[in-house]
Design an enzyme around this catalytic site. Sequence first.
Site, mmCIF file in Angstrom:
data_model
loop_
_atom_site.group_PDB
_atom_site.id
_atom_site.type_symbol
_atom_site.label_atom_id
_atom_site.label_comp_id
_atom_site.label_asym_id
_atom_site.label_seq_id
_atom_site.Cartn_x
_atom_site.Cartn_y
_atom_site.Cartn_z
ATOM 1 N N GLY A 1 -0.301 9.384 0.482
ATOM 2 C CA GLY A 1 0.333 10.620 0.750
ATOM 3 C C GLY A 1 1.106 10.285 2.083
ATOM 4 O O GLY A 1 2.387 10.964 2.233
ATOM 5 N N ASP B 1 -10.817 10.197 11.662
ATOM 6 C CA ASP B 1 -10.875 10.208 10.467
ATOM 7 C C ASP B 1 -11.504 8.817 9.745
ATOM 8 O O ASP B 1 -10.740 7.697 9.314
ATOM 9 C CB ASP B 1 -9.188 10.051 10.087
ATOM 10 C CG ASP B 1 -8.921 10.105 8.479
ATOM 11 O OD1 ASP B 1 -9.672 10.813 7.657
ATOM 12 O OD2 ASP B 1 -7.827 9.898 7.975
ATOM 13 N N GLY C 1 2.817 7.692 3.261
ATOM 14 C CA GLY C 1 3.769 6.951 3.078
ATOM 15 C C GLY C 1 3.779 5.350 2.430
ATOM 16 O O GLY C 1 2.812 5.376 1.610
ATOM 17 N N THR C 2 4.283 4.555 2.887
ATOM 18 C CA THR C 2 4.336 3.108 2.185
ATOM 19 C C THR C 2 4.187 2.246 3.256
ATOM 20 O O THR C 2 4.679 2.145 4.565
ATOM 21 C CB THR C 2 5.678 2.977 1.401
ATOM 22 O OG1 THR C 2 5.981 3.830 0.717
ATOM 23 C CG2 THR C 2 5.399 1.556 0.635
ATOM 24 N N VAL C 3 3.273 1.367 3.047
ATOM 25 C CA VAL C 3 3.182 -0.090 4.054
ATOM 26 C C VAL C 3 3.878 -1.299 3.191
ATOM 27 O O VAL C 3 3.721 -1.742 2.126
ATOM 28 C CB VAL C 3 1.668 -0.560 4.243
ATOM 29 C CG1 VAL C 3 1.432 -1.335 4.983
ATOM 30 C CG2 VAL C 3 1.174 0.869 4.816
ATOM 31 N N GLY D 1 0.822 -1.342 0.039
ATOM 32 C CA GLY D 1 -0.133 0.273 0.180
ATOM 33 C C GLY D 1 0.814 1.177 0.111
ATOM 34 O O GLY D 1 1.826 1.221 0.512
ATOM 35 N N GLN D 2 0.398 2.294 -0.648
ATOM 36 C CA GLN D 2 1.142 3.625 -0.838
ATOM 37 C C GLN D 2 0.074 4.692 -0.766
ATOM 38 O O GLN D 2 -1.058 4.672 -1.097
ATOM 39 C CB GLN D 2 1.849 3.508 -2.009
ATOM 40 C CG GLN D 2 3.229 2.839 -2.003
ATOM 41 C CD GLN D 2 4.170 3.165 -3.170
ATOM 42 O OE1 GLN D 2 3.622 2.738 -4.229
ATOM 43 N NE2 GLN D 2 5.314 3.635 -3.014
#
Length: 405
Positions: free
Chosen positions: A85, A200, A87-89, A82-83
């Site tokens: 705003g 959120d 960051g990245t997983v 997953g990516q």
Amino acid sequence: MKILVGVAVGIIVLLFSIGFLYVGYKKRKFIKLREQYFKQNGGLLLQQQLQECDRTTKAVKLFSAEELEKATDNYDERRIVGQGGYGTVYKGMLPNNMVVAIKKSKHVDQSQIEQFINEVIVLSQINNRNVVKLMGCCLETEVPLLVYEFVNNGTLFEHIHNPNKSSKLSWETRLRIASETAGVLSYLHSTASTPIIHRDVKSANILLDDNYIAKISDFGASRLVPVDQKQLSTMVQGTWGYLDPEYFHTSQLTEKSDVYSFGVVLVELLTGKKALSFDRPEEERSLATYFLLSLENGKLFHIVDEVIANKGNNEQVREVANLAKRCLKIKGEERPTMKEVTMELEGLRAMASHPWVSGIDVNPEETIHLLEEKTEVYMNSIGTTSTGYIDSMKNHITPLVSSGR
């Protein structure tokens, strides 16, 4: 010869000493850099916050940088799941063969550090099967890392808005996902040791496992609410399309802000449409506004997702639509609490699992007794009384049962 041997040995010893000193220097520098990162990434603040939390806080494991590098094959691109705003997983494998998700920010600043620490503190106080479990974190790298349990079936957003996946989301599954999500928010607001506002809530933050069980994620924007306060003054934060308009205009954050956002998720589940889309005509860009207008004009089934439309569940769809309408009230005080939302959704699921939905004749007293039992079990599980709710459900259900509905 002796002189040459002596010089050679001396040179070898000198080189070895220099190498040893250099390695020691590099190691000390590396350790010092890690200590610097630890402080820079809020390690001292995290330790202080965890010490101040009560005994219900679970231990947070501090992973080393080497552990996570090894788990992700040095953050190989093939490990990315997953990516965004933020960051990245990465998908990682720990030495005990446990699969984890490692969240790595793209860059870091002080506001993000506070958000990172906040997420760790909030998740350390949550114990709920429908919340993504925090395994630990790493503060020894340039950007801090969070380590979660791995949930491998993507987000609710993907399943709603991908045609190949949405067809597998039956009405019963959607209703259960809505009920599980509402249950988590009710737990955060009413049952957690310190009340928590997620801030959120959106379909992209609801993960699904192989059995389509909902798991709420991303608590970076969440806020702990002191027990003597009903609202918090904060910088407005959230996602357009899901953001509570009252919170946006007043900056006063309350648990009803989560209720509004959940109402938008309910509408997503009903319609299969995105919360905000500039590809739609202007009057349809905001899903919440478009939904309320359609409901007011009696055109609910014009916008209901065709996957669930006309499947013999129109009455339930109307009930959920009316619940979503109440969640989307402009004034927060007019919205139901998440506990009330959860109870209504559980009631609808209980109704769906009993024979009157299929038109089979049943005794009204038996029907209400069955519903009482199921509701009482659920209410006991979240630590509250069910008497008032059961009474209200009796009033709601008795005419339906008596009329054969």
